[in-house]
Design a protein around this motif. Structure first.
Motif, PDB file in Angstrom:
ATOM      1  N   PHE A   1       0.851  -1.191   0.000  1.00 29.52           N
ATOM      2  CA  PHE A   1       0.000   0.000   0.000  1.00 29.52           C
ATOM      3  C   PHE A   1       0.891   1.247   0.000  1.00 29.52           C
ATOM      4  O   PHE A   1       1.923   1.283   0.657  1.00 29.52           O
TER       5      PHE A   1
ATOM      6  N   TYR B   1      -0.995  -1.681  11.143  1.00 25.96           N
ATOM      7  CA  TYR B   1      -1.377  -1.524   9.733  1.00 25.96           C
ATOM      8  C   TYR B   1      -0.382  -0.560   9.069  1.00 25.96           C
ATOM      9  O   TYR B   1      -0.766   0.444   8.488  1.00 25.96           O
ATOM     10  N   CYS B   2       0.910  -0.895   9.179  1.00 25.58           N
ATOM     11  CA  CYS B   2       1.942   0.097   8.834  1.00 25.58           C
ATOM     12  C   CYS B   2       2.309   0.128   7.373  1.00 25.58           C
ATOM     13  O   CYS B   2       3.080   1.009   6.962  1.00 25.58           O
TER      14      CYS B   2
ATOM     15  N   THR C   1       5.604   3.788   6.418  1.00 30.27           N
ATOM     16  CA  THR C   1       5.691   5.242   6.244  1.00 30.27           C
ATOM     17  C   THR C   1       5.311   6.071   7.485  1.00 30.27           C
ATOM     18  O   THR C   1       6.063   6.958   7.855  1.00 30.27           O
ATOM     19  N   ILE C   2       4.173   5.794   8.115  1.00 32.59           N
ATOM     20  CA  ILE C   2       3.750   6.650   9.238  1.00 32.59           C
ATOM     21  C   ILE C   2       4.741   6.538  10.391  1.00 32.59           C
ATOM     22  O   ILE C   2       5.264   7.542  10.880  1.00 32.59           O
TER      23      ILE C   2
ATOM     24  N   ILE D   1       0.905  -7.759   4.811  1.00 34.62           N
ATOM     25  CA  ILE D   1       1.443  -8.098   3.480  1.00 34.62           C
ATOM     26  C   ILE D   1       2.973  -8.252   3.553  1.00 34.62           C
ATOM     27  O   ILE D   1       3.680  -7.305   3.886  1.00 34.62           O
TER      28      ILE D   1
ATOM     29  N   ALA E   1       2.207  -9.772  10.356  1.00 33.78           N
ATOM     30  CA  ALA E   1       1.147 -10.543  11.011  1.00 33.78           C
ATOM     31  C   ALA E   1      -0.160  -9.758  10.953  1.00 33.78           C
ATOM     32  O   ALA E   1      -0.169  -8.573  10.627  1.00 33.78           O
ATOM     33  N   ASP E   2      -1.230 -10.435  11.313  1.00 33.77           N
ATOM     34  CA  ASP E   2      -2.506  -9.765  11.485  1.00 33.77           C
ATOM     35  C   ASP E   2      -2.384  -8.833  12.703  1.00 33.77           C
ATOM     36  O   ASP E   2      -1.818  -9.220  13.741  1.00 33.77           O
ATOM     37  N   ALA E   3      -2.902  -7.613  12.564  1.00 23.30           N
ATOM     38  CA  ALA E   3      -2.715  -6.604  13.610  1.00 23.30           C
ATOM     39  C   ALA E   3      -3.285  -7.062  14.952  1.00 23.30           C
ATOM     40  O   ALA E   3      -2.648  -6.873  16.003  1.00 23.30           O
TER      41      ALA E   3
ATOM     42  N   ASP F   1      -3.988   2.516  11.443  1.00 24.91           N
ATOM     43  CA  ASP F   1      -4.415   3.024  10.127  1.00 24.91           C
ATOM     44  C   ASP F   1      -5.010   1.864   9.336  1.00 24.91           C
ATOM     45  O   ASP F   1      -4.440   1.405   8.353  1.00 24.91           O
ATOM     46  N   PRO F   2      -6.169   1.347   9.795  1.00 26.26           N
ATOM     47  CA  PRO F   2      -6.715   0.127   9.193  1.00 26.26           C
ATOM     48  C   PRO F   2      -7.389   0.383   7.844  1.00 26.26           C
ATOM     49  O   PRO F   2      -7.689   1.532   7.517  1.00 26.26           O
ATOM     50  N   PRO F   3      -7.646  -0.679   7.081  1.00 27.60           N
ATOM     51  CA  PRO F   3      -8.473  -0.534   5.873  1.00 27.60           C
ATOM     52  C   PRO F   3      -9.910  -0.159   6.253  1.00 27.60           C
ATOM     53  O   PRO F   3     -10.230  -0.041   7.434  1.00 27.60           O
TER      54      PRO F   3
HETATM   55  N1  SAH Z   1      -0.151   3.133   7.299  1.00 25.58           N
HETATM   56  C1  SAH Z   1       0.148   2.765   5.932  1.00 25.58           C
HETATM   57  C2  SAH Z   1      -0.840   1.785   5.324  1.00 25.58           C
HETATM   58  C3  SAH Z   1      -2.300   2.035   5.558  1.00 25.58           C
HETATM   59  S1  SAH Z   1      -3.399   1.089   4.551  1.00 25.58           S
HETATM   60  C4  SAH Z   1       0.279   4.002   5.063  1.00 25.58           C
HETATM   61  O1  SAH Z   1      -0.118   5.104   5.461  1.00 25.58           O
HETATM   62  O2  SAH Z   1       0.824   3.891   3.961  1.00 25.58           O
HETATM   63  C5  SAH Z   1      -3.842  -0.250   5.574  1.00 25.58           C
HETATM   64  C6  SAH Z   1      -2.791  -1.324   5.638  1.00 25.58           C
HETATM   65  O3  SAH Z   1      -3.288  -2.374   6.468  1.00 25.58           O
HETATM   66  C7  SAH Z   1      -2.440  -1.973   4.311  1.00 25.58           C
HETATM   67  O4  SAH Z   1      -1.049  -1.942   4.145  1.00 25.58           O
HETATM   68  C8  SAH Z   1      -2.928  -3.420   4.463  1.00 25.58           C
HETATM   69  O5  SAH Z   1      -2.119  -4.355   3.792  1.00 25.58           O
HETATM   70  C9  SAH Z   1      -2.844  -3.610   5.946  1.00 25.58           C
HETATM   71  N2  SAH Z   1      -3.724  -4.640   6.523  1.00 25.58           N
HETATM   72  C10 SAH Z   1      -4.955  -5.031   6.114  1.00 25.58           C
HETATM   73  N3  SAH Z   1      -5.470  -5.939   6.956  1.00 25.58           N
HETATM   74  C11 SAH Z   1      -4.564  -6.126   7.947  1.00 25.58           C
HETATM   75  C12 SAH Z   1      -4.521  -6.941   9.113  1.00 25.58           C
HETATM   76  N4  SAH Z   1      -5.551  -7.727   9.436  1.00 25.58           N
HETATM   77  N5  SAH Z   1      -3.442  -6.874   9.908  1.00 25.58           N
HETATM   78  C13 SAH Z   1      -2.400  -6.054   9.601  1.00 25.58           C
HETATM   79  N6  SAH Z   1      -2.383  -5.270   8.496  1.00 25.58           N
HETATM   80  C14 SAH Z   1      -3.430  -5.303   7.683  1.00 25.58           C
END
Ligand code: SAH
Length: 454
Positions: A281, A312-313, A317-318, A335, A359-361, A381-383
């Motif tokens: 992302f 969700y990094c 970047t953040i 990912i 891992a999963d957050a 910063d979740p989806p």
């Molecule tokens: N903070 C980053 C990405 C935000 S987008 C930025 O600003 O660029 C949300 C991110 O969460 C994506 O990279 C996605 O792959 C990730 N993601 C989605 N489901 C997740 C989960 N269950 N556990 C961890 N990360 C997850």
């Protein structure tokens, strides 16, 4: 009761969260796309259910003062822009209102917590990423462009104002090429050819990544296409093929190979260099992302001694933009390619106080808690689907002083804020940020702190 095809007059008094106009007729509420608050329109009834109906504009009787002439020929049929017919100021007001509506109705919070929206400097050409569906029409001719509103029908269109000009040029050239070679295009029968073009560019270097999403590993592409692109566009630094054989609406598959150049794109953000893999992302509006991260950093209020967790990094970047202000940074992302990027990005920028976990957050947070990690600040910063109740529970147990929530969906944000406020956290401030001008989407960043900590 109104009948289908009946013509009614409506006074548009509000917008829905998707950007449709809302008008009342007696007991009924009608939703009318492509209208503005203050419009009086004659509209055709398309459908009615109980107290709500859907209608289409037939004529504008009195135009809203917020209206502007849409400057894109497909703006009303395309699924991308919904606000091209109103002024940018009115759009920003609508987006701030969308955040206020969500946090007051769903989150049960005081709307006064919502500060002014941070508008985007660029309202056209701001997207550094384009996903272009490619297919054949009924006559077997190549079509490519964008999805029509609320559908998966490809609307043939080679230009988008939200894209940088170089994307539009590349897309036109690829279309000219494919027009004569329809056999290279994916169909449900061949399950092999091109399904999408995926373009990314690095705003600060101008570098472009060209990616073809194909239906099978047996798709070899066409070297003539790659050669002509390389020759005409020296800024294309990377050509990759991604394979997606699945029948879902997820665009990218799990397998990518590099045909030419680097397997990633390099951009600078907040003064740091970032390598970004095609699967990772990356914020689509780079300069506005700097403002978003700036606000998140202000809300994190780090003093240099803290442990910071960035959930969700993505490519890091953040967290990395804040690493100079904390003692230790832990990033979590699902990912694998993105977490590889994050590790390398830390190293390349000389940042050593980091740990990145793939891992999963929710699971990673639970493990960190069991390890006894005591974060001072957590950034999430979740989806769009937001956080899980389990993750919120783990965060509450870890008891950081502050939680900074970056959200791309006000409704799930508001749902999650409610849980935090019921569990020892107070929402201090909410700032909407317009990352996606002309579309209905709005980002928001929230500062929460533990109730016993100010
Ligand atoms: N903070 C980053 C990405 C935000 S987008 C930025 O600003 O660029 C949300 C991110 O969460 C994506 O990279 C996605 O792959 C990730 N993601 C989605 N489901 C997740 C989960 N269950 N556990 C961890 N990360 C997850």
């Amino acid at each position: 009761m109104y009948r289908k095809n009946e013509i009614i007059e409506l006074n548009i008094t509000a917008l829905t969260s998707d950007g449709d106009g809302v008008g009342r007729a007696g007991e009924m509420v009608f939703f009318v796309p492509n209208t503005a608050v203050g419009d009086i329109v004659r509209a055709k009834v398309l459908k009615t259910k109980k107290n709500v109906g859907f209608a289409r504009v037939e004529a504008i009787v009195t135009a809203s003062p917020y209206r502007v002439e849409p400057d894109c020929p497909v703006s009303f049929s395309c699924g991308g822009c919904v606000y091209r017919h109103i002024s940018y100021e009115a759009e920003c007001a609508a987006k701030r209102q969308k955040v206020i509506d969500a946090v007051t109705r769903i989150g049960k919070l005081d709307g006064a917590l919502v500060k002014d929206i941070i508008p985007s400097e660029n309202i056209d050409g701001y997207r550094n990423k384009a996903m272009i569906p490619v297919g054949l029409n009924r006559d077997g001719e190549a079509v490519m462009g964008y999805y029509a509103r609320h559908s998966h029908r490809i609307m043939h269109c080679l230009r988008c104002q939200l894209s940088p000009p170089v994307f539009n040029e590349i897309i036109s050239d690829v279309y000219t090429f494919l027009k004569h070679r329809p056999s290279l295009i994916y169909t449900p029968q061949n399950r092999r050819g091109i399904r999408h073009l995926y373009l990314r560019c690095a705003e600060t270097t101008g570098d472009v990544m060209f990616c073809i999403v194909a239906g099978s590993r047996h798709f070899d592409g066409d070297t003539a296409l790659y050669d002509s692109l390389k020759e005409k566009y020296p800024q294309i630094k990377s050509i990759v093929v991604n394979v997606n054989a699945e029948d879902t609406n997820v665009i990218l598959g799990r397998y990518t190979h590099t045909v030419y150049g680097k397997p990633y794109l390099t951009d600078t953000l907040c003064g740091l260099r970032f390598d970004i893999a095609p699967e990772a992302f990356y914020q689509v509006n780079r300069s506005q992302a700097e403002r978003l991260y700036g606000k998140a950093k202000e809300y994190a209020a780090l003093r240099g001694k803290e442990t910071l967790i960035d959930l969700y990094c993505g490519a890091g970047t953040i967290g990395l933009s804040m690493a100079d202000s904390c003692k230790h940074l832990i990033g979590v992302e699902i990912i694998p390619e993105a977490i590889e990027n994050a590790k390398r990005n830390a190293e390349r920028n000389g940042i050593h106080n980091t740990r990145f976990i793939c891992a999963d957050a929710s699971q990673a947070a639970a493990t960190l808690r069991k390890e006894g990690v005591r974060p001072d600040v957590i950034v999430v910063d979740p989806p769009r689907k937001g956080l899980t109740p389990e993750l919120i529970d783990t965060i509450v147990q870890m008891a950081p002083k502050r939680v900074v929530y970056v959200s791309c969906d006000p409704a799930t944000l508001a749902r999650d804020l409610k849980l935090f406020t019921e569990n020892n956290y107070s929402v201090r401030e909410i700032t909407p940020v317009d990352m996606f001008p002309r579309t209905s989407h709005v980002e928001a960043v929230v500062m929460m702190s533990r109730k016993d900590f100010n």
